[in-house]
Write an enzyme that holds these catalytic residues in place. Sequence first.
Site, PDB file in Angstrom:
ATOM      1  N   HIS A  38       8.165   9.165  -1.246  1.00 10.50           N
ATOM      2  CA  HIS A  38       7.967   7.742  -0.962  1.00 10.50           C
ATOM      3  C   HIS A  38       7.494   7.072  -2.244  1.00 10.50           C
ATOM      4  O   HIS A  38       6.604   7.588  -2.927  1.00 10.50           O
ATOM      5  CB  HIS A  38       6.925   7.556   0.146  1.00 10.50           C
ATOM      6  CG  HIS A  38       6.496   6.142   0.332  1.00 10.50           C
ATOM      7  ND1 HIS A  38       7.326   5.169   0.831  1.00 10.50           N
ATOM      8  CD2 HIS A  38       5.320   5.524   0.047  1.00 10.50           C
ATOM      9  CE1 HIS A  38       6.677   4.018   0.868  1.00 10.50           C
ATOM     10  NE2 HIS A  38       5.469   4.206   0.396  1.00 10.50           N
ATOM     11  N   GLU A  56       0.837  -1.202   0.000  1.00  9.54           N
ATOM     12  CA  GLU A  56       0.000   0.000   0.000  1.00  9.54           C
ATOM     13  C   GLU A  56       0.867   1.244   0.000  1.00  9.54           C
ATOM     14  O   GLU A  56       1.676   1.450   0.910  1.00  9.54           O
ATOM     15  CB  GLU A  56      -0.897  -0.016   1.244  1.00  9.54           C
ATOM     16  CG  GLU A  56      -1.768   1.221   1.413  1.00  9.54           C
ATOM     17  CD  GLU A  56      -2.919   1.285   0.411  1.00  9.54           C
ATOM     18  OE1 GLU A  56      -2.830   2.109  -0.514  1.00  9.54           O
ATOM     19  OE2 GLU A  56      -3.884   0.530   0.563  1.00  9.54           O
ATOM     20  N   GLU A  67       0.115   7.410   1.862  1.00 12.90           N
ATOM     21  CA  GLU A  67       0.427   7.619   3.267  1.00 12.90           C
ATOM     22  C   GLU A  67      -0.732   8.238   4.033  1.00 12.90           C
ATOM     23  O   GLU A  67      -1.584   8.921   3.475  1.00 12.90           O
ATOM     24  CB  GLU A  67       1.646   8.548   3.423  1.00 12.90           C
ATOM     25  CG  GLU A  67       2.920   8.000   2.849  1.00 12.90           C
ATOM     26  CD  GLU A  67       3.296   8.680   1.561  1.00 12.90           C
ATOM     27  OE1 GLU A  67       4.498   8.780   1.297  1.00 12.90           O
ATOM     28  OE2 GLU A  67       2.379   9.086   0.815  1.00 12.90           O
ATOM     29  N   SER A 117      12.499   5.582  -0.257  1.00 20.32           N
ATOM     30  CA  SER A 117      12.064   6.725   0.549  1.00 20.32           C
ATOM     31  C   SER A 117      13.224   7.697   0.666  1.00 20.32           C
ATOM     32  O   SER A 117      14.391   7.287   0.700  1.00 20.32           O
ATOM     33  CB  SER A 117      11.617   6.286   1.950  1.00 20.32           C
ATOM     34  OG  SER A 117      10.368   5.628   1.909  1.00 20.32           O
ATOM     35  N   SER A 122       7.946   5.453   5.547  1.00 26.52           N
ATOM     36  CA  SER A 122       7.892   6.864   5.189  1.00 26.52           C
ATOM     37  C   SER A 122       8.712   7.753   6.113  1.00 26.52           C
ATOM     38  O   SER A 122       9.870   7.438   6.351  1.00 26.52           O
ATOM     39  CB  SER A 122       6.440   7.340   5.061  1.00 26.52           C
ATOM     40  OG  SER A 122       6.341   8.258   3.997  1.00 26.52           O
ATOM     41  N   CYS A 133       2.966   4.773   5.704  1.00 32.42           N
ATOM     42  CA  CYS A 133       2.246   4.108   4.624  1.00 32.42           C
ATOM     43  C   CYS A 133       1.958   2.662   5.010  1.00 32.42           C
ATOM     44  O   CYS A 133       2.138   2.258   6.153  1.00 32.42           O
ATOM     45  CB  CYS A 133       3.044   4.194   3.327  1.00 32.42           C
ATOM     46  SG  CYS A 133       4.705   3.494   3.459  1.00 32.42           S
TER      47      CYS A 133
END
Length: 808
Positions: free
Chosen positions: A694, A331, A334, A668, A393, A407
């Site tokens: 990110h 996923e 964020e 990141s 993140s 995130c």
Amino acid sequence: MSLSNIKHIVLVLSGKGGVGKSSVTTQLALSLSSAGHSVGVLDVDLTGPSIPRMFGIEDAKVTQAPGGWLPIAVHEADESAGIGSLRVMSLGFLLPRRGDAVVWRGPKKTAMVRQFLSDVFWDELDYLLIDTPPGTSDEHISLAETLLQKARPNQLGGAVVVTTPQAVATADVRKELNFCVKTGIRVLGVVENMSGFVCPNCSECTNIFMSGGGEVMAKDFNVRFLGRIPIDPQFLVLIETGKRPSYPEGTLVNGQDMSSAAGAPADGTETRDSALLVQKYKACSLAPIFSTITADVVADVEASASQAEGTLQLTINHDVAADLDSTNAFEGPEKLLEVWFSPSPSALPPSAGENGLKAVSPSTWEGMLDLVNCKVLSIVKSDHVDAYLLSESSMFVFPHKIILKTCGTTTLLLGLRRLLRIAAVDAGFPFHNAASLSDVHVAATPHRVFYSRKNFLFPDRQTGPHSSWKEEVKFLDDTFENGSAYMVGRMNADHWYLYMTSPTGATMTPPMTPRSSNGGSPTRTSKIPTGIISPFSGVPDGQTDETLEVLMMDLDPELAKQFYLEQASAVASERVPAQAQEARRLAHDSLGDIDSTVDVFANCGEPDNISGNPAADNEVTAVEAMTTEGHALGTVVSDTCGLAHVYPTSAYPDARIDAYLFSPCGYSANGVVPAPAAGADEKGNKPAHYWTVHVTPEPICSYASFETNVPSSQNGRQTSDIIEHVVNIFKPGRFTVTFFETKSKQTDEDAGLQTTARAGVNKRMDGIQGYRRRDRIVHEFDDYHLVFRYFEREGWAGDKRARVGEDY
């Protein structure tokens, strides 16, 4: 933290045993004290602690205070005599008997060094001298890593390296200089000890151990040569018996007649007197030499601290970063939480102190992040903001606010209560919801709270309270008073959620602070009020805040490949050898031949701010050499993909990027961007801002985010240019742009001018080359403007799936 009261830290190092480190440390301490500085000496030679004996305080016992130790006082400050205080801490004080052996393995030594750096309660000190054991092993590594993590930027002044003249000694000490290069510790200079012998029976000073080897080594490494120290038996007599030094007539040391300086008979009739050790030392032949050495060290340390004001410091959490794996990540979008406890850094309450939230230790924040389910990879510290790169993140800590982005399936909101408690208990911000700090529910009263996110790609995989926007709003409403929730954008396309609180101006029971009495108030409730504390002082008129957020979906598959470990490694293998060779050349020009057994540039990508200055670039490269593979490859990717050039060092010379490439894929990065010289305030301070990126490049959930609060007035180009630069790195099928900015304090009559001048409504932001703007939504809140835009790439067909808003 025990280091908080210390201005400057200086290490005394040597790769060779028996060269007189403790003697040099002792005389540096006495010379600094004689010059009026308050001094502390920390002895981390755990198997051979000799500092207690050097100061004649072997029988002293350390006082145990709650949470730590009180160091032993050698003498107090005497302003009338121009003498500063001197205190000492050593393992020798903790041993039952002087001859007891300390038989410890490495982990025990490491833990003890860290405890010495965190649990000794020093008074206000100008200088802390750390006497180290020989070699470059456990104690040195622990010392370097702990200081890089716990010390403030520029607090670690550097190292004095001690050698003797012989080649057998300088060969070992060269390894210590390599250690300093590799760990990024600045070398203040080399002292050549035992260079000559002051005869107690005649006026000769003879070179019995040769002379000049230390000076040659210093020249080879292009570091300062601080001076030669002869062997003086009178110094040994002073240390062992407390007897004031005296010399035969005509004794010359470094051109100075010590017989006249001593002011005492040379026939051995003098006995002990009641003067302090620091006062007797002034009669020693070595005192004038160390006075010169001390003056050079002080000038170097303080000049460096002054010149380096506002520079950045990188700390890496190797334990987490080395073994991180993102195989199961899926996923991208964020969750973003931003909590303000004051309108600006200049308006902090007196109970919070000048550093506010920045005074909270990383370990305290780590406890909060454990509730969120993410870890700290590395930290870049500056005077204005600390940037934490996380396994999920980023987090940015300012004196007056904190920004946390996470995130994946992180449970960000579950860390909110702990965050508010830390702000009250550890940072000293006022609170209203409890009678005292001892209340387990105590929470600082925020000035403003923002929570926002894009719609999830996989909402069914999230856990409470993030299972839906409805659940998140309920959680926030149950936590705060005066909150409002919004959905911005189309329900059947990409959209954005926002929860925010607003200042109310309401009057309430006066806030409690850590300095308040424990008396409670019947008006306190379980909910946390926001926006009820007026600015304390110093809030500048027109205080501005603007945040640009670009959220990109369906990344170009070919461009996304550069964020995979396999491709990044291939790129690095082509680019880094040439860069490393050039770095070695610069280092050779600056440091001379480096011991071939230590490769300073191994496992290291190109520094992101090579300037062409050999000394400065070598220091950057040395810090980069401490990185993990993820950090090294992240640095390479930042440069090759173009993110390093969003705020280039040509325009922002003090900017720094901290990046990490995950395995097998994902990226990141945090950027800390101090203002250029033209953006400095009237005192010359350069406020620091941030940007963060990110990336999850997998096709099933390809996503990239970019966020910055660098003011558009400092960009040197339009905000639309920043957006185009970032979008062209990823070429997404679709993306959203959210722009937040504070309202100006113009009158209603100037409303038209205000709208025209606002950056968020600039028409250039509507025309991103190669994309069609599908939505433009403007919100006006009490004190903020919000502009939301949604774009699709020209010719992009998408997957034709309807994207309906979540349950709310």
